[in-house]
Motif scaffolding. Structure first.
Motif, PDB file in Angstrom:
ATOM      1  N   TYR A  96      63.193 -40.412  48.194  1.00 11.44           N
ATOM      2  CA  TYR A  96      61.805 -39.933  48.265  1.00 11.44           C
ATOM      3  C   TYR A  96      60.966 -40.565  47.160  1.00 11.44           C
ATOM      4  O   TYR A  96      59.857 -41.047  47.422  1.00 11.44           O
ATOM      5  CB  TYR A  96      61.782 -38.411  48.165  1.00 11.44           C
ATOM      6  CG  TYR A  96      60.401 -37.815  48.198  1.00 11.44           C
ATOM      7  CD1 TYR A  96      59.653 -37.814  49.365  1.00 11.44           C
ATOM      8  CD2 TYR A  96      59.838 -37.244  47.062  1.00 11.44           C
ATOM      9  CE1 TYR A  96      58.385 -37.259  49.406  1.00 11.44           C
ATOM     10  CE2 TYR A  96      58.572 -36.689  47.095  1.00 11.44           C
ATOM     11  CZ  TYR A  96      57.849 -36.697  48.268  1.00 11.44           C
ATOM     12  OH  TYR A  96      56.588 -36.150  48.306  1.00 11.44           O
ATOM     13  N   ARG A  97      61.479 -40.575  45.953  1.00 11.52           N
ATOM     14  CA  ARG A  97      60.739 -41.173  44.831  1.00 11.52           C
ATOM     15  C   ARG A  97      60.459 -42.654  45.068  1.00 11.52           C
ATOM     16  O   ARG A  97      59.395 -43.164  44.730  1.00 11.52           O
ATOM     17  CB  ARG A  97      61.510 -40.987  43.537  1.00 11.52           C
ATOM     18  CG  ARG A  97      61.469 -39.581  43.027  1.00 11.52           C
ATOM     19  CD  ARG A  97      62.176 -39.465  41.704  1.00 11.52           C
ATOM     20  NE  ARG A  97      62.152 -38.081  41.260  1.00 11.52           N
ATOM     21  CZ  ARG A  97      63.010 -37.565  40.431  1.00 11.52           C
ATOM     22  NH1 ARG A  97      63.983 -38.300  39.941  1.00 11.52           N
ATOM     23  NH2 ARG A  97      62.917 -36.302  40.073  1.00 11.52           N
ATOM     24  N   LEU A  98      61.434 -43.347  45.640  1.00 15.08           N
ATOM     25  CA  LEU A  98      61.243 -44.772  45.919  1.00 15.08           C
ATOM     26  C   LEU A  98      60.249 -44.997  47.052  1.00 15.08           C
ATOM     27  O   LEU A  98      59.490 -45.967  47.037  1.00 15.08           O
ATOM     28  CB  LEU A  98      62.596 -45.415  46.268  1.00 15.08           C
ATOM     29  CG  LEU A  98      63.574 -45.535  45.101  1.00 15.08           C
ATOM     30  CD1 LEU A  98      64.963 -45.900  45.611  1.00 15.08           C
ATOM     31  CD2 LEU A  98      63.076 -46.563  44.093  1.00 15.08           C
ATOM     32  N   LEU A 147      55.590 -35.096  51.752  1.00 15.05           N
ATOM     33  CA  LEU A 147      56.906 -34.568  52.115  1.00 15.05           C
ATOM     34  C   LEU A 147      57.083 -34.532  53.632  1.00 15.05           C
ATOM     35  O   LEU A 147      58.140 -34.881  54.157  1.00 15.05           O
ATOM     36  CB  LEU A 147      57.122 -33.175  51.518  1.00 15.05           C
ATOM     37  CG  LEU A 147      58.482 -32.554  51.783  1.00 15.05           C
ATOM     38  CD1 LEU A 147      59.607 -33.429  51.249  1.00 15.05           C
ATOM     39  CD2 LEU A 147      58.553 -31.156  51.182  1.00 15.05           C
ATOM     40  N   ALA A 176      70.102 -45.378  48.083  1.00 16.04           N
ATOM     41  CA  ALA A 176      69.797 -44.281  47.162  1.00 16.04           C
ATOM     42  C   ALA A 176      70.891 -43.222  47.217  1.00 16.04           C
ATOM     43  O   ALA A 176      71.349 -42.846  48.299  1.00 16.04           O
ATOM     44  CB  ALA A 176      68.445 -43.668  47.502  1.00 16.04           C
ATOM     45  N   LEU A 202      57.780 -42.898  47.949  1.00 20.06           N
ATOM     46  CA  LEU A 202      56.489 -42.254  47.713  1.00 20.06           C
ATOM     47  C   LEU A 202      55.323 -43.225  47.529  1.00 20.06           C
ATOM     48  O   LEU A 202      54.258 -43.019  48.127  1.00 20.06           O
ATOM     49  CB  LEU A 202      56.592 -41.292  46.524  1.00 20.06           C
ATOM     50  CG  LEU A 202      55.461 -40.291  46.364  1.00 20.06           C
ATOM     51  CD1 LEU A 202      55.237 -39.492  47.647  1.00 20.06           C
ATOM     52  CD2 LEU A 202      55.748 -39.350  45.207  1.00 20.06           C
ATOM     53  N   PRO A 203      55.463 -44.303  46.771  1.00 22.05           N
ATOM     54  CA  PRO A 203      54.332 -45.235  46.673  1.00 22.05           C
ATOM     55  C   PRO A 203      53.953 -45.845  48.025  1.00 22.05           C
ATOM     56  O   PRO A 203      52.762 -46.026  48.323  1.00 22.05           O
ATOM     57  CB  PRO A 203      54.837 -46.319  45.714  1.00 22.05           C
ATOM     58  CG  PRO A 203      55.903 -45.652  44.917  1.00 22.05           C
ATOM     59  CD  PRO A 203      56.545 -44.678  45.857  1.00 22.05           C
ATOM     60  N   THR A 246      70.734 -40.063  46.334  1.00 19.23           N
ATOM     61  CA  THR A 246      70.269 -38.747  46.761  1.00 19.23           C
ATOM     62  C   THR A 246      68.992 -38.910  47.573  1.00 19.23           C
ATOM     63  O   THR A 246      68.302 -39.936  47.471  1.00 19.23           O
ATOM     64  CB  THR A 246      69.964 -37.822  45.562  1.00 19.23           C
ATOM     65  OG1 THR A 246      68.850 -38.354  44.833  1.00 19.23           O
ATOM     66  CG2 THR A 246      71.172 -37.676  44.642  1.00 19.23           C
ATOM     67  N   CYS A 256      59.394 -49.293  53.639  1.00 21.95           N
ATOM     68  CA  CYS A 256      60.317 -48.520  52.799  1.00 21.95           C
ATOM     69  C   CYS A 256      61.683 -49.182  52.726  1.00 21.95           C
ATOM     70  O   CYS A 256      62.324 -49.173  51.673  1.00 21.95           O
ATOM     71  CB  CYS A 256      60.446 -47.088  53.333  1.00 21.95           C
ATOM     72  SG  CYS A 256      58.962 -46.104  53.036  1.00 21.95           S
ATOM     73  N   GLU A 297      66.422 -37.195  47.046  1.00 28.03           N
ATOM     74  CA  GLU A 297      65.345 -37.136  46.054  1.00 28.03           C
ATOM     75  C   GLU A 297      65.024 -38.526  45.518  1.00 28.03           C
ATOM     76  O   GLU A 297      63.855 -38.893  45.367  1.00 28.03           O
ATOM     77  CB  GLU A 297      65.734 -36.212  44.904  1.00 28.03           C
ATOM     78  CG  GLU A 297      64.629 -36.031  43.888  1.00 28.03           C
ATOM     79  CD  GLU A 297      64.986 -35.078  42.766  1.00 28.03           C
ATOM     80  OE1 GLU A 297      64.175 -34.977  41.838  1.00 28.03           O
ATOM     81  OE2 GLU A 297      66.053 -34.443  42.805  1.00 28.03           O
ATOM     82  N   ASN A 298      66.061 -39.316  45.239  1.00 28.81           N
ATOM     83  CA  ASN A 298      65.835 -40.691  44.781  1.00 28.81           C
ATOM     84  C   ASN A 298      65.158 -41.520  45.867  1.00 28.81           C
ATOM     85  O   ASN A 298      64.260 -42.310  45.574  1.00 28.81           O
ATOM     86  CB  ASN A 298      67.146 -41.342  44.356  1.00 28.81           C
ATOM     87  CG  ASN A 298      67.669 -40.790  43.058  1.00 28.81           C
ATOM     88  OD1 ASN A 298      66.961 -40.108  42.323  1.00 28.81           O
ATOM     89  ND2 ASN A 298      68.930 -41.056  42.768  1.00 28.81           N
TER      90      ASN A 298
END
Length: 101
Positions: free
Chosen positions: A89-91, A37, A82, A93-94, A84, A73, A86-87
């Motif tokens: 971040y999820r994308l 984060l 994206a 994260l890997p 949001t 990224c 949150e979306n």
């Protein structure tokens, strides 16, 4: 809790040392967030800077990590558009996990 350190606010932690009413009313702050984060927060600030004020690109560890991570990224399908954070971040994260600590 804030995700990443922002150079604009460097030194603000000393404001409560003024004492009096300022110290009494000063909000408790925690951060920067550890782990992915915190990296994501720094990445967002880095991407904003690259787009809006490229002449101000930072230096140091966070800027070095983000300058390597940002292109990876940006290449992730859907990251830029994206809907949001949150979306996004999820994308991301890997890629953040691949970058390591």
């Amino acid at each position: 809790m804030y995700a990443a350190a922002d150079p604009l606010w460097q030194g603000i932690e000393w404001v409560p040392s003024v004492g009096g009413a300022i110290a009494e009313r000063w909000a408790h702050r925690e951060g920067p967030a550890p782990g992915p984060l915190g990296v994501f927060g720094a990445l967002l600030m880095h991407l904003w800077t690259l787009r809006h004020a490229p002449e101000r690109e930072g230096s140091g560890y966070a800027a070095t990590v983000c300058s390597k991570l940002a292109p990876r990224c940006l290449d992730v399908p859907g990251f830029v558009g994206a809907e949001t954070v949150e979306n996004a971040y999820r994308l991301a994260l890997p890629r953040i996990a691949e970058a390591g600590p």
